[in-house]
Design a protein around this motif. Structure first.
Motif, PDB file in Angstrom:
ATOM      1  N   TYR A 155     120.890  45.118 -34.830  1.00 12.07           N
ATOM      2  CA  TYR A 155     122.003  45.534 -33.961  1.00 12.07           C
ATOM      3  C   TYR A 155     122.113  44.601 -32.757  1.00 12.07           C
ATOM      4  O   TYR A 155     121.844  45.013 -31.620  1.00 12.07           O
ATOM      5  CB  TYR A 155     121.800  46.982 -33.500  1.00 12.07           C
ATOM      6  CG  TYR A 155     121.668  47.950 -34.652  1.00 12.07           C
ATOM      7  CD1 TYR A 155     122.795  48.354 -35.364  1.00 12.07           C
ATOM      8  CD2 TYR A 155     120.425  48.457 -35.027  1.00 12.07           C
ATOM      9  CE1 TYR A 155     122.681  49.229 -36.439  1.00 12.07           C
ATOM     10  CE2 TYR A 155     120.307  49.338 -36.098  1.00 12.07           C
ATOM     11  CZ  TYR A 155     121.437  49.711 -36.800  1.00 12.07           C
ATOM     12  OH  TYR A 155     121.317  50.581 -37.853  1.00 12.07           O
ATOM     13  N   PRO A 156     122.523  43.361 -32.987  1.00 12.13           N
ATOM     14  CA  PRO A 156     122.552  42.392 -31.884  1.00 12.13           C
ATOM     15  C   PRO A 156     123.538  42.777 -30.777  1.00 12.13           C
ATOM     16  O   PRO A 156     123.269  42.526 -29.600  1.00 12.13           O
ATOM     17  CB  PRO A 156     122.963  41.090 -32.572  1.00 12.13           C
ATOM     18  CG  PRO A 156     123.540  41.486 -33.887  1.00 12.13           C
ATOM     19  CD  PRO A 156     122.928  42.781 -34.259  1.00 12.13           C
ATOM     20  N   GLN A 157     124.658  43.387 -31.156  1.00 16.33           N
ATOM     21  CA  GLN A 157     125.647  43.766 -30.131  1.00 16.33           C
ATOM     22  C   GLN A 157     125.070  44.813 -29.193  1.00 16.33           C
ATOM     23  O   GLN A 157     125.043  44.651 -27.978  1.00 16.33           O
ATOM     24  CB  GLN A 157     126.914  44.330 -30.802  1.00 16.33           C
ATOM     25  CG  GLN A 157     127.628  43.342 -31.711  1.00 16.33           C
ATOM     26  CD  GLN A 157     127.986  42.046 -31.013  1.00 16.33           C
ATOM     27  OE1 GLN A 157     128.364  42.046 -29.834  1.00 16.33           O
ATOM     28  NE2 GLN A 157     127.854  40.932 -31.710  1.00 16.33           N
ATOM     29  N   GLU A 158     124.570  45.900 -29.802  1.00  9.84           N
ATOM     30  CA  GLU A 158     124.091  47.043 -29.015  1.00  9.84           C
ATOM     31  C   GLU A 158     122.855  46.702 -28.186  1.00  9.84           C
ATOM     32  O   GLU A 158     122.682  47.194 -27.071  1.00  9.84           O
ATOM     33  CB  GLU A 158     123.748  48.214 -29.944  1.00  9.84           C
ATOM     34  CG  GLU A 158     124.949  48.790 -30.700  1.00  9.84           C
ATOM     35  CD  GLU A 158     125.270  48.058 -31.997  1.00  9.84           C
ATOM     36  OE1 GLU A 158     124.901  46.866 -32.132  1.00  9.84           O
ATOM     37  OE2 GLU A 158     125.884  48.682 -32.884  1.00  9.84           O
ATOM     38  N   THR A 159     121.968  45.868 -28.761  1.00  9.93           N
ATOM     39  CA  THR A 159     120.688  45.629 -28.084  1.00  9.93           C
ATOM     40  C   THR A 159     120.679  44.333 -27.278  1.00  9.93           C
ATOM     41  O   THR A 159     119.763  44.099 -26.504  1.00  9.93           O
ATOM     42  CB  THR A 159     119.552  45.505 -29.119  1.00  9.93           C
ATOM     43  OG1 THR A 159     119.825  44.371 -29.960  1.00  9.93           O
ATOM     44  CG2 THR A 159     119.440  46.747 -29.989  1.00  9.93           C
ATOM     45  N   GLN A 160     121.666  43.486 -27.501  1.00  9.74           N
ATOM     46  CA  GLN A 160     121.656  42.149 -26.898  1.00  9.74           C
ATOM     47  C   GLN A 160     120.370  41.396 -27.242  1.00  9.74           C
ATOM     48  O   GLN A 160     119.855  40.597 -26.456  1.00  9.74           O
ATOM     49  CB  GLN A 160     121.812  42.253 -25.372  1.00  9.74           C
ATOM     50  CG  GLN A 160     123.214  42.667 -24.948  1.00  9.74           C
ATOM     51  CD  GLN A 160     124.266  41.649 -25.408  1.00  9.74           C
ATOM     52  OE1 GLN A 160     124.219  40.476 -25.061  1.00  9.74           O
ATOM     53  NE2 GLN A 160     125.214  42.095 -26.219  1.00  9.74           N
ATOM     54  N   GLY A 161     119.818  41.715 -28.426  1.00 12.48           N
ATOM     55  CA  GLY A 161     118.659  40.963 -28.894  1.00 12.48           C
ATOM     56  C   GLY A 161     117.312  41.431 -28.361  1.00 12.48           C
ATOM     57  O   GLY A 161     116.293  40.822 -28.659  1.00 12.48           O
ATOM     58  N   VAL A 162     117.320  42.507 -27.582  1.00 17.36           N
ATOM     59  CA  VAL A 162     116.044  43.026 -27.058  1.00 17.36           C
ATOM     60  C   VAL A 162     116.007  44.533 -27.244  1.00 17.36           C
ATOM     61  O   VAL A 162     116.938  45.236 -26.800  1.00 17.36           O
ATOM     62  CB  VAL A 162     115.884  42.715 -25.541  1.00 17.36           C
ATOM     63  CG1 VAL A 162     114.564  43.268 -25.026  1.00 17.36           C
ATOM     64  CG2 VAL A 162     115.967  41.216 -25.295  1.00 17.36           C
TER      65      VAL A 162
END
Length: 418
Positions: A155-162
DNA sequence: TCTGGGGTCCTAGGACCC
DNA sequence: TCTGGGGTCCTAGGACCC
């Protein structure tokens, strides 16, 4: 807390760093001999190209969708990996480099840190300094950090990668989301077994009782269960020297002749010897194996291997090539089409404290000789000085689409025209 | 025609010792 | 009929990882 940092589609991303025109395009990287797909950009994944796909089966699809195909360029990937790891090691004194594209960091005493923000800083710095995108999972144990990382990637959008698992509610939610076969440390065999017992999610797995888990998956599985429950069992591992070193290759075509195989095995032994000297080890045993093409059911199969004890520990090119050739002699049979072979050196000991044998001794003169050979080859290129049994062409691989080694060879450096 | 390479850990069972 | 008890070391094979 632990962080698991993972480079996204690492090999494909490395290729893209120096080819910004490939942004948004499907990219795949092939294994040695351009055999199968070992890395895919997101666009390539979206086309349905699976991991390990044989390249020849997908040629049409590659062409159809203008997939950018690269031969593996491990020198480039290794160097890019070092750069990424160097940057990450500035974010915590405790780091374990787990693989070429992954590392664990431990945040001990970081109580006043906002780890979410800290993770974002890491991402930005690695991106800015190397061009490699990363994802980060942060959690109280290593296996949970793996889970968190998976969520960050998914979920790159929701988590911004973290993604941070920092409370019980998030832990349970994450485990209920994760399928049992996606747990780090549970492979195909165990997941099939668990699945047939009705265990579908990581959460289900953690609800099994200890005895069952132990019986099914030994102590390894039990440790994993406790780690997933939030009790740190898996610790950061110290860097250690290797216990085995292998050099194995598939051939670009099938070999039938003794001479061809002897040359390959000698070369593999020399490469093992070089790797041994790099970590200051000697080996006390070695294994030589041959493989026929397992995909050719119409051909006779023969997959022998032999393990020999050495009379003394050594890391000399000459001695290892000689022992490996002797071993090969014991298993080689004419009449088979060999597709792959390898040398694995085992039972490693420290080079400085080698235990001698009463009756046979390594040739002490090889020690300075190897130092000189290493020195020359370091300056003038790999295998400039080699054994007479070795071919001039050391790398017998198909590599039709290899990119330049931008960061490690001055004559392959990127040129920019303004 | 063509299908990668390099590792780790654990366990059971055999061979051996007294 | 019945045949001890307690160890160590090594290896092959299986499971897993990237």
């Amino acid at each position: 807390m632990f962080a698991l940092v993972d480079c996204n589609n690492f090999y494909a991303s490395c290729e893209r760093v120096f080819r910004p025109d490939l942004k948004g395009k499907p990219v795949v990287v092939l294994s040695n001999n351009d055999g199968c797909v070992i890395a895919r950009s997101n666009e390539a994944k979206a086309l349905g190209i699976p991991m390990g796909a044989p390249a020849f089966e997908y040629e049409k699809l590659f062409e159809q969708h203008q997939v950018q195909v690269f031969s593996a360029n491990f020198e480039l990937y290794g160097d890019m990996s070092n750069r990424v790891m160097n940057i990450l090691s500035e974010f915590s004194p405790e780091i374990e480099i787990y693989s070429i594209d992954e590392c664990f960091l431990r945040f001990d005493g970081f109580t006043n840190f906002n780890l979410q923000d800290y993770g974002q800083q890491m991402r930005h710095r690695v991106m800015k300094w190397t061009g490699i995108p990363i994802s980060i999972g942060i959690a109280p144990t290593k296996s949970l950090a793996k889970v968190a990382n998976r969520i960050a990637k998914k979920y790159p959008q929701e988590t911004q990668g973290v993604y941070l698992i920092d409370n019980e509610k998030k832990r349970i939610k994450a485990l209920q989301w994760l399928k049992v076969e996606d747990i780090w440390g549970i492979g195909k065999q165990h997941s099939l077994r668990l699945s047939s017992m009705g265990i579908k999610t990581a959460y289900d797995f953690t609800q099994l009782d200890d005895t069952t888990v132990r019986k099914l998956m030994t102590i390894v599985g039990l440790r994993l269960k406790h780690d997933l429950q939030g009790n740190p069992v898996l610790e950061l591992e110290e860097p250690s020297i290797k216990k085995n070193i292998a050099t194995t290759r598939s051939f670009e075509s099938s070999y039938t002749e003794w001479e061809q195989l002897r040359e390959r095995i000698a070369t593999f032994a020399v490469l093992c010897a070089e790797k041994l000297r790099k970590q200051n080890s000697c080996c006390n045993a070695l294994l030589v194996f041959l493989r026929t093409n397992k995909h050719r059911k119409d051909l006779p199969q023969y997959n022998p291997s032999i393990n020999i004890k050495l009379p003394f520990p050594t890391n000399s090119n000459i001695e290892l090539a000689s022992f490996a050739t002797q071993a090969l002699k014991l298993i080689f049979k004419p009449g088979y089409a060999y597709k792959k072979a390898g040398v694995i050196v085992q039972d490693l000991s420290q080079a400085d404290y080698s235990q001698g044998s009463l009756f046979e001794k390594r040739n002490e003169r090889h020690i300075p000789l190897m130092q000189v050979i290493d020195k020359i080859n370091n300056i003038y290129g790999q295998q400039k000085v080699r054994l007479a049994t070795q071919d001039k062409r050391i790398w017998k691989m198909k590599q039709a689409y290899r990119s330049p080694r931008y960061t490690t060879h001055l004559n392959e450096i990127l040129t920019i025209q303004v």
